[in-house]
Each structure stands twice: as structure tokens, then as C-alpha cells.
Write an enzyme that holds these catalytic residues in place. Structure first.
Site, mmCIF file in Angstrom:
data_model
loop_
_atom_site.group_PDB
_atom_site.id
_atom_site.type_symbol
_atom_site.label_atom_id
_atom_site.label_comp_id
_atom_site.label_asym_id
_atom_site.label_seq_id
_atom_site.Cartn_x
_atom_site.Cartn_y
_atom_site.Cartn_z
ATOM 1 N N TYR A 191 38.055 46.393 48.029
ATOM 2 C CA TYR A 191 37.807 45.529 46.865
ATOM 3 C C TYR A 191 38.676 44.270 46.944
ATOM 4 O O TYR A 191 38.185 43.142 46.759
ATOM 5 C CB TYR A 191 38.087 46.316 45.583
ATOM 6 C CG TYR A 191 37.671 45.603 44.314
ATOM 7 C CD1 TYR A 191 36.326 45.519 43.958
ATOM 8 C CD2 TYR A 191 38.615 45.037 43.466
ATOM 9 C CE1 TYR A 191 35.939 44.877 42.783
ATOM 10 C CE2 TYR A 191 38.242 44.398 42.296
ATOM 11 C CZ TYR A 191 36.900 44.317 41.949
ATOM 12 O OH TYR A 191 36.522 43.679 40.790
ATOM 13 N N LYS B 52 37.465 40.342 47.278
ATOM 14 C CA LYS B 52 37.743 39.334 46.247
ATOM 15 C C LYS B 52 38.631 38.202 46.777
ATOM 16 O O LYS B 52 38.446 37.030 46.408
ATOM 17 C CB LYS B 52 38.372 39.998 45.017
ATOM 18 C CG LYS B 52 37.432 40.998 44.311
ATOM 19 C CD LYS B 52 36.124 40.348 43.871
ATOM 20 C CE LYS B 52 35.280 41.268 42.999
ATOM 21 N NZ LYS B 52 34.032 40.632 42.564
HETATM 22 P P1 NAD Z 1 29.249 45.953 35.497
HETATM 23 O O1 NAD Z 1 29.159 47.191 36.319
HETATM 24 O O2 NAD Z 1 29.095 46.060 34.026
HETATM 25 O O3 NAD Z 1 28.243 44.856 36.043
HETATM 26 C C1 NAD Z 1 28.010 44.665 37.412
HETATM 27 C C2 NAD Z 1 26.517 44.510 37.618
HETATM 28 O O4 NAD Z 1 26.288 44.202 39.021
HETATM 29 C C3 NAD Z 1 25.747 45.806 37.324
HETATM 30 O O5 NAD Z 1 24.692 45.557 36.394
HETATM 31 C C4 NAD Z 1 25.222 46.229 38.673
HETATM 32 O O6 NAD Z 1 23.970 46.916 38.644
HETATM 33 C C5 NAD Z 1 25.128 44.891 39.409
HETATM 34 N N1 NAD Z 1 25.064 45.080 40.850
HETATM 35 C C6 NAD Z 1 25.818 45.914 41.597
HETATM 36 N N2 NAD Z 1 25.422 45.855 42.870
HETATM 37 C C7 NAD Z 1 24.400 44.975 42.922
HETATM 38 C C8 NAD Z 1 23.582 44.506 43.964
HETATM 39 N N3 NAD Z 1 23.720 44.965 45.215
HETATM 40 N N4 NAD Z 1 22.612 43.610 43.680
HETATM 41 C C9 NAD Z 1 22.438 43.150 42.410
HETATM 42 N N5 NAD Z 1 23.206 43.571 41.378
HETATM 43 C C10 NAD Z 1 24.163 44.472 41.633
HETATM 44 O O7 NAD Z 1 30.684 45.365 35.849
HETATM 45 P P2 NAD Z 1 31.388 43.978 35.502
HETATM 46 O O8 NAD Z 1 32.793 44.303 35.246
HETATM 47 O O9 NAD Z 1 30.626 43.184 34.509
HETATM 48 O O10 NAD Z 1 31.324 43.268 36.936
HETATM 49 C C11 NAD Z 1 30.963 41.920 37.131
HETATM 50 C C12 NAD Z 1 31.917 41.313 38.135
HETATM 51 O O11 NAD Z 1 33.228 41.239 37.575
HETATM 52 C C13 NAD Z 1 32.063 42.084 39.445
HETATM 53 O O12 NAD Z 1 32.029 41.181 40.524
HETATM 54 C C14 NAD Z 1 33.428 42.708 39.317
HETATM 55 O O13 NAD Z 1 34.009 42.964 40.581
HETATM 56 C C15 NAD Z 1 34.159 41.643 38.542
HETATM 57 N N6 NAD Z 1 35.401 42.052 37.863
HETATM 58 C C16 NAD Z 1 35.356 42.970 36.859
HETATM 59 C C17 NAD Z 1 36.557 43.327 36.234
HETATM 60 C C18 NAD Z 1 36.596 44.336 35.106
HETATM 61 O O14 NAD Z 1 37.701 44.702 34.657
HETATM 62 N N7 NAD Z 1 35.457 44.814 34.610
HETATM 63 C C19 NAD Z 1 37.760 42.749 36.637
HETATM 64 C C20 NAD Z 1 37.748 41.808 37.655
HETATM 65 C C21 NAD Z 1 36.555 41.465 38.265
#
Ligand code: NAD
Length: 247
Positions: free
Chosen positions: A151, A155
């Protein structure tokens, strides 16, 4: 009142849940036409009821997906102004026991897919009067924790890729930035934060003493997509409530 993205054509990936869902909705409310992309079977269509949001099921890591997604946006809107690479996965395992599958999918969804989307979008963004590439990285682009080698690599890769794109594409007026969310309550973290103790620990780590919500990140993405950020490029916008201020 006109919206801050009036008439812009945007792609938001990972738009069925969490940050992507909130951002697609906010962009549409600010006047953008949004292609909302997510995997089949994730309830994408049900996640959006705004007339300006067009759902499109695709796996951003699949062969040819970038061309299909960009092609769909051009077919639907006739142009592209904003690409928001947000879809992401986390497959956590200690490095010694991480499988090839865990490593490969994390890099494919979080880094290689976004790169290919950027590459396919560039010719169309060059035609836009206010072109934007935005990607969701993470505070884990510069921090770490146990089990996060894939991860963190993905990133940090998004951050490095974005800086290079910003340099190469600046002469076309294309801004390229990434967001570093902290601990945000979404689908990805929902299972962990369902445990009140874990949610409380992470909330207390942040200076603002709460977990982030998807709308907190969506507002950061809106800023980077809007005219207000017209001279911001190659930047990592930390939106973490002060989570990473101290050791
Ligand atoms: P989430 O799981 O709610 O949303 C992520 C979405 O991406 C999901 O709907 C999933 O189906 C979709 N997805 C996954 N693989 C996919 C693919 N191959 N093709 C198309 N869609 C795909 O999670 P989130 O937290 O909203 O994540 C969004 C972004 O934020 C991600 O890149 C995650 O790494 C990043 N992020 C999240 C956090 C946190 O604390 N939630 C922190 C830092 C970064």
C-alpha cells in the site's frame, strides 16, 4: 448561483463508495458532468441519483480499461476536463508473507491503473481550458505501519508519478495534484472503525479529535478541481485533521 465546476466534464473512479461517491456527488452539485466509475456489482447506479452523474462499470486495473473509460467520457460529454483517480484497495500483510497476488493487485489498482488513465486522458486534457489530474494518495505516501509495504509503495508511487506529470504537463496548462487523506470513515476502513475502541483511538490521534468523513476529502478534491487551484501543481494536499503532525 453558478457552481464552481459549471459545465466541466469529470471522471471519478471508485465512485460507488466512500470518498469517490462523495466527490462525484459534490462535483455534480457544483455543475460538473461526472462519469462515475466503479467495479461491477458494487451498487454504483444506486449510489447516485444526480442527473449529472453517469455510472460506468469498469475495473481500472483491467487490460484496456483506461481507453474504455476515457472513451466513454468523450462519447458521453464530448470532452474531458477533470480526471480524478480515486479507486483504491489495501491488501495488508507483513512483507515476509505477502503473496504475489496481494502485492500485484495493490499496485495494479492504486498505481498502474491511474497511470494508464492519465496517459489515455492527456490528449483530451490538452484541449481543455482548465484541465486537472487529481489522485487520491494517502498519508501513507510518506508514513507507514505494519503490513503496508504494498500500500505504501503504491501511494508513494502516486506522489512521485504526480510530481513528474505536473512537470511534463505544465506547459499545456494541466495541473496534477494528489490528496493525502488521513483516517477517513469509508468502506475501506468501515470494518475497523465499527469497533468503537479502534475508532476512538484513531479519532484521538488527529489534532481535530475526530475521524474524517468522505465529504472532508471531497472538499479538498473540489478545491484542486476548481479555478481556485489554477496555480497549484505537483502538490500533495494533506487532509488528515492533523493526524500526522507528531510522532
Ligand atoms: P472505499 O472502499 O469506500 O472506496 C473505494 C472504491 O474503489 C470502492 O467503491 C471500490 O469498489 C472501488 N474499487 C476498488 N478497486 C477497483 C477497481 N479495480 N476498479 C474500479 N473501482 C475499484 O474506500 P475509500 O476510503 O473511499 O477509498 C478511496 C481512496 O482513498 C483509495 O484510493 C484509498 O486508498 C484512499 N485512502 C483512504 C483512506 C481512508 O482512511 N479511508 C485513507 C487514505 C487514503
Amino acid at each position: 448561483m453558478t457552481g464552481r465546476l459549471e459545465g466541466r466534464a469529470a471522471i471519478v473512479t471508485g465512485a460507488a463508495s466512500g470518498i469517490g461517491q462523495a466527490t462525484a456527488d459534490l462535483f455534480a452539485r457544483e455543475g460538473a458532468m461526472v462519469l462515475a466509475v466503479d467495479l461491477p456489482g458494487k451498487g454504483l447506479a444506486e449510489a447516485h441519483d444526480h442527473a449529472y452523474v453517469t455510472p460506468f462499470e469498469a475495473d481500472v486495473a483491467a487490460d484496456g480499461a483506461a481507453e474504455r473509460i476515457i472513451g466513454k467520457a468523450i462519447e458521453t460529454f464530448g470532452k474531458l476536463d477533470i480526471l480524478y483517480n480515486n479507486a483504491g484497495v489495501s491488501r495488508n500483510a507483513l512483507a515476509e508473507v505477502m503473496t504475489d497476488e496481494q502485492w500485484d493487485i495493490t499496485l495494479a489498482v492504486n498505481l498502474t491503473g491511474p497511470y494508464k488513465l492519465c496517459r489515455a486522458a492527456i490528449p483530451h486534457l490538452k484541449e481543455s481550458p482548465a484541465p486537472r489530474i487529481i489522485s487520491t494518495a494517502s498519508v501513507m505516501a510518506r508514513m507507514t505501519d505494519y503490513g503496508l509495504s504494498a500500500y505504501c509503495a503504491s501511494k508513494a508511487g502516486v506522489a512521485g508519478m504526480t510530481r513528474t506529470l505536473a512537470l511534463e504537463l505544465g506547459k499545456f496548462g494541466i495541473t496534477c495534484n494528489y490528496i493525502e487523506p488521513g483516517a477517513i470513515h469509508t468502506g475501506m476502513t468501515g470494518a475497523s472503525f465499527a469497533d468503537e475502541n479502534i475508532a476512538t483511538i484513531w479519532a484521538k490521534k488527529a489534532a481535530l479529535r475526530r475521524l474524517g468523513q468522505p465529504i472532508d476529502i471531497a472538499r479538498g478534491a473540489l478545491f484542486l478541481a476548481s479555478d481556485d487551484a489554477g496555480f497549484v501543481s505537483g502538490h500533495g494536499l494533506t487532509v488528515d485533521g492533523g493526524l500526522t503532525l507528531r510522532t
